[in-house]
Design an enzyme around this catalytic site. Sequence first.
Site, PDB file in Angstrom:
ATOM      1  N   GLU A   1      54.515   8.083  38.833  1.00 47.49           N
ATOM      2  CA  GLU A   1      55.703   8.625  38.159  1.00 47.49           C
ATOM      3  C   GLU A   1      56.215   9.922  38.793  1.00 47.49           C
ATOM      4  O   GLU A   1      56.897  10.700  38.134  1.00 47.49           O
ATOM      5  CB  GLU A   1      55.388   8.849  36.679  1.00 47.49           C
ATOM      6  CG  GLU A   1      55.056   7.554  35.942  1.00 47.49           C
ATOM      7  CD  GLU A   1      55.143   7.751  34.447  1.00 47.49           C
ATOM      8  OE1 GLU A   1      56.020   7.143  33.831  1.00 47.49           O
ATOM      9  OE2 GLU A   1      54.325   8.534  33.913  1.00 47.49           O
TER      10      GLU A   1
ATOM     11  N   HIS B   1      55.266  16.564  33.325  1.00 45.96           N
ATOM     12  CA  HIS B   1      55.359  15.315  32.566  1.00 45.96           C
ATOM     13  C   HIS B   1      54.013  15.082  31.909  1.00 45.96           C
ATOM     14  O   HIS B   1      52.977  15.168  32.570  1.00 45.96           O
ATOM     15  CB  HIS B   1      55.696  14.136  33.478  1.00 45.96           C
ATOM     16  CG  HIS B   1      55.460  12.819  32.806  1.00 45.96           C
ATOM     17  ND1 HIS B   1      56.111  12.451  31.644  1.00 45.96           N
ATOM     18  CD2 HIS B   1      54.617  11.788  33.108  1.00 45.96           C
ATOM     19  CE1 HIS B   1      55.688  11.250  31.275  1.00 45.96           C
ATOM     20  NE2 HIS B   1      54.780  10.834  32.141  1.00 45.96           N
TER      21      HIS B   1
ATOM     22  N   HIS C   1      51.812  13.528  27.991  1.00 46.86           N
ATOM     23  CA  HIS C   1      51.794  12.631  26.823  1.00 46.86           C
ATOM     24  C   HIS C   1      51.227  13.326  25.601  1.00 46.86           C
ATOM     25  O   HIS C   1      50.698  12.671  24.710  1.00 46.86           O
ATOM     26  CB  HIS C   1      50.948  11.394  27.153  1.00 46.86           C
ATOM     27  CG  HIS C   1      51.265  10.768  28.454  1.00 46.86           C
ATOM     28  ND1 HIS C   1      50.316  10.244  29.292  1.00 46.86           N
ATOM     29  CD2 HIS C   1      52.452  10.608  29.101  1.00 46.86           C
ATOM     30  CE1 HIS C   1      50.906   9.769  30.388  1.00 46.86           C
ATOM     31  NE2 HIS C   1      52.194   9.981  30.293  1.00 46.86           N
TER      32      HIS C   1
ATOM     33  N   HIS D   1      56.111   7.277  24.948  1.00 46.78           N
ATOM     34  CA  HIS D   1      55.498   7.607  26.217  1.00 46.78           C
ATOM     35  C   HIS D   1      55.065   9.084  26.292  1.00 46.78           C
ATOM     36  O   HIS D   1      53.886   9.385  26.442  1.00 46.78           O
ATOM     37  CB  HIS D   1      56.500   7.241  27.321  1.00 46.78           C
ATOM     38  CG  HIS D   1      56.032   7.482  28.719  1.00 46.78           C
ATOM     39  ND1 HIS D   1      56.679   6.970  29.818  1.00 46.78           N
ATOM     40  CD2 HIS D   1      54.993   8.196  29.204  1.00 46.78           C
ATOM     41  CE1 HIS D   1      56.049   7.360  30.914  1.00 46.78           C
ATOM     42  NE2 HIS D   1      55.031   8.102  30.575  1.00 46.78           N
TER      43      HIS D   1
END
Lengths: 253, 253, 253, 253
Positions: free
Chosen positions: A76, A95, A97, A166
């Site tokens: 990603e 990024h 979660h 996500h």
Amino acid sequence: MNLDTVVQDLVIANRILAREDVVDAYGHVSIRHPDNPKHFFIARSLAPDLVERGDIVELGLDGQPVRDETRALYLERFIHAAIYEARPDVQAVVHAHAEDILPFGIAQATPLRPVIHSGSFIGAHVPVWDIADKFGDTDLLVRNMDHGRDLARCLGDNRVALMRGHGFASAGRSLIEVVRLSVYLPRNARALMRATQLGGEIKYLSEGEIAARNAGYSPYSTETWRAWEYWANKAGCGHLVTRPDHKHEHKKG
Amino acid sequence: MNLDTVVQDLVIANRILAREDVVDAYGHVSIRHPDNPKHFFIARSLAPDLVERGDIVELGLDGQPVRDETRALYLERFIHAAIYEARPDVQAVVHAHAEDILPFGIAQATPLRPVIHSGSFIGAHVPVWDIADKFGDTDLLVRNMDHGRDLARCLGDNRVALMRGHGFASAGRSLIEVVRLSVYLPRNARALMRATQLGGEIKYLSEGEIAARNAGYSPYSTETWRAWEYWANKAGCGHLVTRPDHKHEHKKG
Amino acid sequence: MNLDTVVQDLVIANRILAREDVVDAYGHVSIRHPDNPKHFFIARSLAPDLVERGDIVELGLDGQPVRDETRALYLERFIHAAIYEARPDVQAVVHAHAEDILPFGIAQATPLRPVIHSGSFIGAHVPVWDIADKFGDTDLLVRNMDHGRDLARCLGDNRVALMRGHGFASAGRSLIEVVRLSVYLPRNARALMRATQLGGEIKYLSEGEIAARNAGYSPYSTETWRAWEYWANKAGCGHLVTRPDHKHEHKKG
Amino acid sequence: MNLDTVVQDLVIANRILAREDVVDAYGHVSIRHPDNPKHFFIARSLAPDLVERGDIVELGLDGQPVRDETRALYLERFIHAAIYEARPDVQAVVHAHAEDILPFGIAQATPLRPVIHSGSFIGAHVPVWDIADKFGDTDLLVRNMDHGRDLARCLGDNRVALMRGHGFASAGRSLIEVVRLSVYLPRNARALMRATQLGGEIKYLSEGEIAARNAGYSPYSTETWRAWEYWANKAGCGHLVTRPDHKHEHKKG
């Protein structure tokens, strides 16, 4: 700031985000190349808690390595590439979660907005990106520049976008800012969830308060640095911390 | 109590509050000077978990250092100065952002009141101070004596004031008391939140129960000391604990 | 079982209850004297995590020490004395403030009953004792035999009584049983709280299921021992564990 | 994959599940014999955190040891035996009581389904097995092949079955898959619980998304391995990790 310090700080950021439960085996943090805005640094595919200097690679704005690289990269990484491409003001991207932001992407009745002063840096508006809106049924991963650019469009000029089912992507003007924002984002989410459960009217931070806090922010202020130093110590890498133009200081390392 | 012990106890208090998740990179604890009620001790700008003896500074009731000081100070030291100014009975103050009290400042439908015996020391009434009521849009920080005095007025003769979207300030008759109060405040908040979710009538502590507990309190009782010793051990500084007129005792240090 | 083993096991029980967040600075565990049912062992006034062999004292059923004792004792030792007095079947008692059972004493809309198999040992009925019903406004502490006997009356022939705004008292046929019961009591409480929040009908354990589990229980079965050994290792005292008629076994100690 | 590696990986799986709070004193993980599908490996009766190589035993599909064995075995080993018997595709099984899945077996108003991408591997449908439906009042344990086969029937061709008032059983195509699934199952449960509390419509993963994620899964992909390596390091057994056809790599071990 020389490249050695940039890479060192990125290692520290990886460890802090792991220690503060923002990332686990998954999630990543990057920093734009200070001298070449078309490149950025990020770890090879590895859990952030295990990242060391030698694991940092340099990628272009297409998400591809700028040197020969045989090691696996994060699938990603296009999240980072697309945000750097779209937003020249952004110097660092996370990024992750983090668990307590997930409900706000799943049940969209209550928008995630700042309710605590340390949450102000997420900005007044946190859009929710749903990969399915444009790409239909996928594995939810941001696997290419098309995905990444769609996410960056949704992010717009905000600091954070939630990613439905996500996680989130956050963008900062410095590495320290994006780490701090990413640490306090789940805390703001918890405070809002619990306030919602108590019932009654929610007092969000006003636009003026968010602006006032933003105006007072500086990545190397005493207050900002205090948290960086504290988190690095907690994460066991206080000895790696260096502060430009200040004497090196660490404790309990 | 000599000054060495006062400073040592303040270091312990810093570490305990960090270990018990009352403070993180932010938040602070102070103690009034035992011989000069117009001065108080507090750390320089540093995460409480990292505070050592040399980090303690002496401030006046205007929030300014009483000696030459080149190191940065906490921006919000005026919380302490203003409470000491307004309340001669107060010997120690904590300001922190403990997560589980935040919802009660954000959603004001359910007042925070004692529901568990260890929460009795927060007092029957916990006012909520909103900096915006008087000062409009700010960065929510208590940056000067005006802010501090407005907060102290809201606190009145209570033990704790919540600060909307920010945290709390607590005031005690001793350092041990204010630390204990600040540790049990979030626990009382959690018990009340969860009881509210279970539904039905909430049984708060009665005024008489709060008074009875208050009457039985002494900062150097066996029961009070037991917690101080325990928390210091947990925070890794059991070896720093000294008890006036008792033999020094610590374990697992 | 000789007295040395009894005292050793009581030290282990103290450490386990601390490590499993059942007790903190407060709370205590006791065991009846195996040869003299009118005596019991309990620590002097000390946080359970710090208890060592020399801290164990022997008390009578009036809650007073049976030998000269200059050290401070737990104020609430009468909880233990009164339960041993009323219940000849009980061999061990815990009193604690485990956070997640508190809401069920404060908001009495939802009774605390077993919903998970490991919670079966709390029994089908968990009464709530409110000290105010008989004694009016107190500091909520069980400070004498009158208080203790009133609590024991409320407990009746059950395993656990909640104490409104305070905590719980639990009674077991062995030390291992009462520790296990006290560890799983908050877990059962959490499962029930969250199930209540999900909505719909709650499936409690049936009376028959509770009886079947009870019938199959033995304090020195492989399954019971497995938990004791595991918890002792987690609490850092695996090396203290001895098992009657089995080879001594511990790991990671 | 030779047997030494299989046993080593099973030890690692035990430690990971303990460290990630999926199992505590109770719960177990097994792997089918790679060369003999009628046998499987599982620890003797011992808390997973304490399992070492010598504790692994080999059982047949009747749940009985294939060699002389004097040590106690898990009472509920029939969960594993019955699932291996019914499902030739399954290579590894976990049974555990992870706290946050329990509410979904107790209050059946909200079905447990994937809401986060890392929860996709639990599959679109998670049946709830109630031992009482067929066997009436029991101690809720899966004590024989009849119990186990009834559970396996309820599991069908799904990945996870909840067990009312007890826990869950999960089945995977590899040990790494079943561990990952079991770690993310409670996280998915928490995200769903909290989203439910926020109110409004819940966006579950679509069938197409679950299928797309499943199609992209491989037990030895870089991404899958990243988590295994990370969890093993966290659990203190990074040094035991071996990766077929890759250079051995571990850090912070």
